[in-house]
Design a protein around this motif. Structure first.
Motif, PDB file in Angstrom:
ATOM      1  N   ILE A   1     -46.124   1.776  61.680  1.00 13.22           N
ATOM      2  CA  ILE A   1     -45.400   2.860  61.015  1.00 13.22           C
ATOM      3  C   ILE A   1     -45.856   2.840  59.565  1.00 13.22           C
TER       4      ILE A   1
ATOM      5  N   THR B   1     -45.146   5.748  65.310  1.00 10.72           N
ATOM      6  CA  THR B   1     -44.273   6.880  64.987  1.00 10.72           C
ATOM      7  C   THR B   1     -44.582   8.076  65.878  1.00 10.72           C
TER       8      THR B   1
ATOM      9  N   HIS C   1     -36.603   8.714  57.060  1.00 16.67           N
ATOM     10  CA  HIS C   1     -37.490   8.584  58.213  1.00 16.67           C
ATOM     11  C   HIS C   1     -36.813   7.771  59.325  1.00 16.67           C
TER      12      HIS C   1
ATOM     13  N   LEU D   1     -35.951   9.057  63.253  1.00 20.20           N
ATOM     14  CA  LEU D   1     -36.256   8.319  64.482  1.00 20.20           C
ATOM     15  C   LEU D   1     -34.987   8.068  65.297  1.00 20.20           C
TER      16      LEU D   1
END
Length: 299
Positions: free
Chosen positions: A9, A30, A56, A60
């Protein structure tokens, strides 16, 4: 059914003919996770630094991706900078900063370890072996790259003996086997371990080689505009593996459909910078894209 993915990531700075994206969300794991999460439960194992934006993580989590295996280490997050040419099939890597990823040793939480499916993202083959030694997966997919083929061939061959499926691009297939003909290259790769081989050819689609000599090929979807192809290959892998997990099957008909779903996910990724378009995929959009592929390839 669920799948564990282990990979990177990061924060990507990408320039294409369409513009520039500064320190956007990136990383192979990702893209894989966001694609696969449209089809099945995903356990994500990776590392980020103290500077990784919480927004972020929220994205997710909003896709119901299990982040128990996401480690936040002291230091900076992995970063990659690249610039695409007018022909977006060609790009230059301008900068790579491994940062916390340099000392990453994946540790699989219990649920990730017990997942019946596993995908090893593009990390050092020695780390892939560490993951294999922890996991209980019954089916393992693998990604690799020209660097590992070049500098760690013995470790890579050891990994190949323990996986069921390899997904690589045509240049890597030729480099790994020494064969120009992709059919010959696939046969040699299968002799190394993986019964299923998927060879990506960028804008020219991909080829699937089955365990019993079956072959399937599909073109890439002709898009009106390619904004940013970064992560398209990882998105393909996520869609491909996600469909297999959803159906809990690896017969050739399922694998052919998996190629279509993988290609669909890759096409979404190319339509925006970073994973922006991919993160907004829903069932209706995916079904519509699947229909486009069926219309494109039926005769």
């Amino acid at each position: 059914m669920s799948i564990t993915v282990v990979g990177s990531i990061g924060l990507d700075t990408v320039e294409t003919p369409s513009g520039k994206n500064e320190e956007g969300l990136g990383g192979a794991a990702t893209y894989f996770s966001l694609a696969a999460a449209n089809l099945t439960q995903v356990h994500l194992v990776a590392v980020v630094g103290e500077d990784f934006p919480e927004e972020h993580v929220t994205l997710l989590r909003s896709k119901k991706i299990n982040l128990d295996g996401l480690e936040r280490a002291a230091g900076k997050t992995f970063r990659w900078t690249g610039k695409y040419h007018d022909d977006v099939n060609e790009r230059d890597t301008l900068d790579t900063q491994l940062n916390v990823f340099e000392n990453f040793h994946p540790k699989l939480p219990d649920a990730a370890r017990k997942a019946p499916y596993l995908f090893l993202g593009n990390i050092h083959p020695a780390l892939q072996i560490e993951v294999l030694d922890q996991a209980e997966a019954q089916f393992v997919g693998l990604d690799t790259m020209n660097l590992w083929i070049d500098i760690t061939p013995d470790d890579l061959k050891a990994v190949l003996k323990r996986v069921n499926c390899l997904i690589i691009n045509d240049g890597e297939a030729k480099q790994l086997t020494g064969h120009i003909n992709l059919r010959d290259a696939a046969k040699q790769i299968q002799s190394m371990g993986p019964a299923i081989v998927v060879i990506k050819k960028g804008e020219h689609g991909c080829m699937l080689f089955g365990a019993d000599g079956e072959i399937f090929s599909i073109p890439a979807l002709p898009l009106e505009e390619v904004i940013d192809p970064t992560g398209a290959g990882d998105s393909f892998a996520g869609g491909f593996m996600g469909h297999i997990v959803r159906n809990d099957a690896i017969d050739f008909d399922t694998l052919k459909q998996a190629v279509v779903y993988g290609s669909a996910m890759a096409s979404f990724t190319c339509e925006a910078f970073g994973p922006d378009a991919l993160s907004n995929v829903d069932k209706s959009k995916l079904d519509a894209r699947h229909t486009e592929f069926r219309q494109l390839t039926s005769f």
